[in-house]
Design an enzyme around this catalytic site. Sequence first.
Site, PDB file in Angstrom:
ATOM      1  N   ASP A 104       0.876  -1.164   0.000  1.00 33.23           N
ATOM      2  CA  ASP A 104       0.000   0.000   0.000  1.00 33.23           C
ATOM      3  C   ASP A 104       0.918   1.219   0.000  1.00 33.23           C
ATOM      4  OD1 ASP A 104      -1.649   2.104   0.467  1.00 33.23           O
ATOM      5  OD2 ASP A 104      -2.653   1.234   2.217  1.00 33.23           O
ATOM      6  N   LYS A 148      -0.469   3.552 -32.176  1.00 32.11           N
ATOM      7  CA  LYS A 148      -1.366   2.906 -33.145  1.00 32.11           C
ATOM      8  C   LYS A 148      -0.721   2.914 -34.533  1.00 32.11           C
ATOM      9  CE  LYS A 148      -5.622   3.975 -30.636  1.00 32.11           C
ATOM     10  NZ  LYS A 148      -6.394   2.764 -30.352  1.00 32.11           N
ATOM     11  N   GLU A 198     -16.753   6.546 -29.711  1.00 28.20           N
ATOM     12  CA  GLU A 198     -16.824   5.247 -29.040  1.00 28.20           C
ATOM     13  C   GLU A 198     -18.279   4.884 -28.784  1.00 28.20           C
ATOM     14  OE1 GLU A 198     -13.453   4.571 -25.996  1.00 28.20           O
ATOM     15  OE2 GLU A 198     -14.008   6.662 -25.766  1.00 28.20           O
ATOM     16  N   HIS A 253      -5.007  12.496 -26.441  1.00 29.89           N
ATOM     17  CA  HIS A 253      -5.036  11.780 -27.719  1.00 29.89           C
ATOM     18  C   HIS A 253      -5.316  12.693 -28.911  1.00 29.89           C
ATOM     19  CE1 HIS A 253      -4.872   8.426 -25.106  1.00 29.89           C
ATOM     20  NE2 HIS A 253      -6.153   8.286 -24.883  1.00 29.89           N
TER      21      HIS A 253
HETATM   22  C1  BG6 Z   1      -8.307   6.118 -22.881  1.00 33.01           C
HETATM   23  C2  BG6 Z   1      -9.464   6.828 -22.256  1.00 33.01           C
HETATM   24  O1  BG6 Z   1      -7.145   6.910 -22.792  1.00 33.01           O
HETATM   25  O2  BG6 Z   1      -8.577   5.855 -24.246  1.00 33.01           O
HETATM   26  C3  BG6 Z   1     -10.728   5.999 -22.406  1.00 33.01           C
HETATM   27  O3  BG6 Z   1      -9.204   7.058 -20.880  1.00 33.01           O
HETATM   28  C4  BG6 Z   1     -10.951   5.625 -23.842  1.00 33.01           C
HETATM   29  O4  BG6 Z   1     -11.855   6.702 -21.893  1.00 33.01           O
HETATM   30  C5  BG6 Z   1      -9.695   5.010 -24.460  1.00 33.01           C
HETATM   31  O5  BG6 Z   1     -12.015   4.694 -23.900  1.00 33.01           O
HETATM   32  C6  BG6 Z   1      -9.853   4.796 -25.948  1.00 33.01           C
HETATM   33  O6  BG6 Z   1      -8.758   4.068 -26.438  1.00 33.01           O
HETATM   34  P1  BG6 Z   1      -8.914   3.148 -27.719  1.00 33.01           P
HETATM   35  O7  BG6 Z   1      -7.522   2.674 -27.993  1.00 33.01           O
HETATM   36  O8  BG6 Z   1      -9.859   2.063 -27.356  1.00 33.01           O
HETATM   37  O9  BG6 Z   1      -9.459   4.038 -28.794  1.00 33.01           O
END
Ligand code: BG6
Length: 490
Positions: free
Chosen positions: A89, A182, A216, A240
């Site tokens: 912890d 990616k 998403e 991102h």
């Molecule tokens: C993460 C986010 O960084 O990226 C998430 O915290 C999101 O909320 C995810 O779902 C998406 O990643 P990918 O690779 O599935 O597009």
Amino acid sequence: SPIPSCDIVVFGGTGDLAVRKLLPALYLRDRDGQLPEDTRIIAVSRAGLDDVGYRVKIHGELGQFLPADTYDATAAHTFARRLHHITLDVLDDRDPDAAWYDLAAAIPDSNRTRVFYLACAATLFGPICTGLHRSGLITAASRVVLEKPIGTDLASARRINDEVGAVFAEEQIFRIDHYLGKETVQNLLVLRFANAMFEPLWNSGAIDHVQITVSEALGVGGRTGYYENSGALRDMVQNHLLQLLCLVAMEPPARLDPEAVRNEKLKVLQALQPLHGAEVHRFTVRGRYTAGAIDGQPVPGYAEEMHGRPSGTETFAALKVEIRNWRWAGVPFYLRTGKRLDRTAAEIVVQFREVPHSVFPGIEDSELPPNQLVLRLQPDEGVHLRLVTKEPGPGGLRLRSAPLNLSFAETFRSRLPDAYERLLGDVMRGNPTLFMRRDEIEAAWSWIETILAAWSELDQAPRPYAAGSNGPAAAIALIERDGRTWHEEN
Ligand code: BG6
């Protein structure tokens, strides 16, 4: 270069990220023969497991999180033998030396490469780094990997960067943004800089606008606690989407080396036109999903998932952004991301300008669809270039837009590695090119912060959109009032 023997210590070793992403990625590297035989993975958590308990747990769960046809019982068994578990912890400061003793005993060889992967809340980064330092575990051959989000605003990001920077040198710190791992994202650099035909057109003279979409179908799932304090702007745009924007917009680095690439990305972040007050209301849209249906299945709204607690958190954000430099002045970048949308897709669309004049009788200039370069990050990774061609056949001249397609899966016929496989390999080899430097993170926060401030001043609930739709109407209006439309292809 080959991966050296490592001790990989994963803080948050029983957490979502470790179980869903990191261990499957390490398993795949192992199965493909890329992990040296004596590489070990030491999971740290409060779970009170021993090595055997942890191995059984991971062995049992691994299959669920692997791509189809990659589970192999023998490989999984070999992989499980690399796993160890230490109960610790990191906030328990009653007897810190004793608490950290087991971890120190588990990694006795100070000559080996040590990777400390902090797959846990950023509030723990400071205490973990302090603990590692006090226990004498940080060697010259140590690296620390920080998961996003680093902080929730500029001040907290700086504090965390200071805490980590007090014990690790900047070269040892790997701030991960898995979008940079990616395949299509790396291919963006290759496309731009290994082909002569794009770069001369890559500017406001030829490009009308750029769209970056990460949509998403998934909701926030079990991460309500984290998400409620974050929201789409902090969770996705700050990292991102801005990183993707940097790679599209940056100047060619002289070499693909870590400092050159990151210097160019930083310049883009510093050139983002700041949005203040009224501009924030004109150029950004926040949304939040209400109940709806995904693939015909009813799903609850965000507020219900939060048990009706009043919440100001957005699950969708759309923005119109400008980069104030010679290359890009006047070219809008439209960004959008959200959860519980009608599709799971991520893409970058570079739309070129219309032709200046139509030579075809009866066809107006504006009827000639502009060229588009679409980089699809997921699903079906690939690159499409839309050109105008003649519809075959006799009779009148009929024109239509058709894509030249490069599908990676079909063209290369091999499994595309997951972003974490690539990035974990880079950490073990010590290559930080695809990781974010401190100044990039802080520049991104400083731009995001003014938007957050304007939103909280306005104190307006995010705009509702039904789960399974393509977002709030205001996000469609954001681009349509400029006479443009979102790219919505499947
Ligand atoms: C993460 C986010 O960084 O990226 C998430 O915290 C999101 O909320 C995810 O779902 C998406 O990643 P990918 O690779 O599935 O597009």
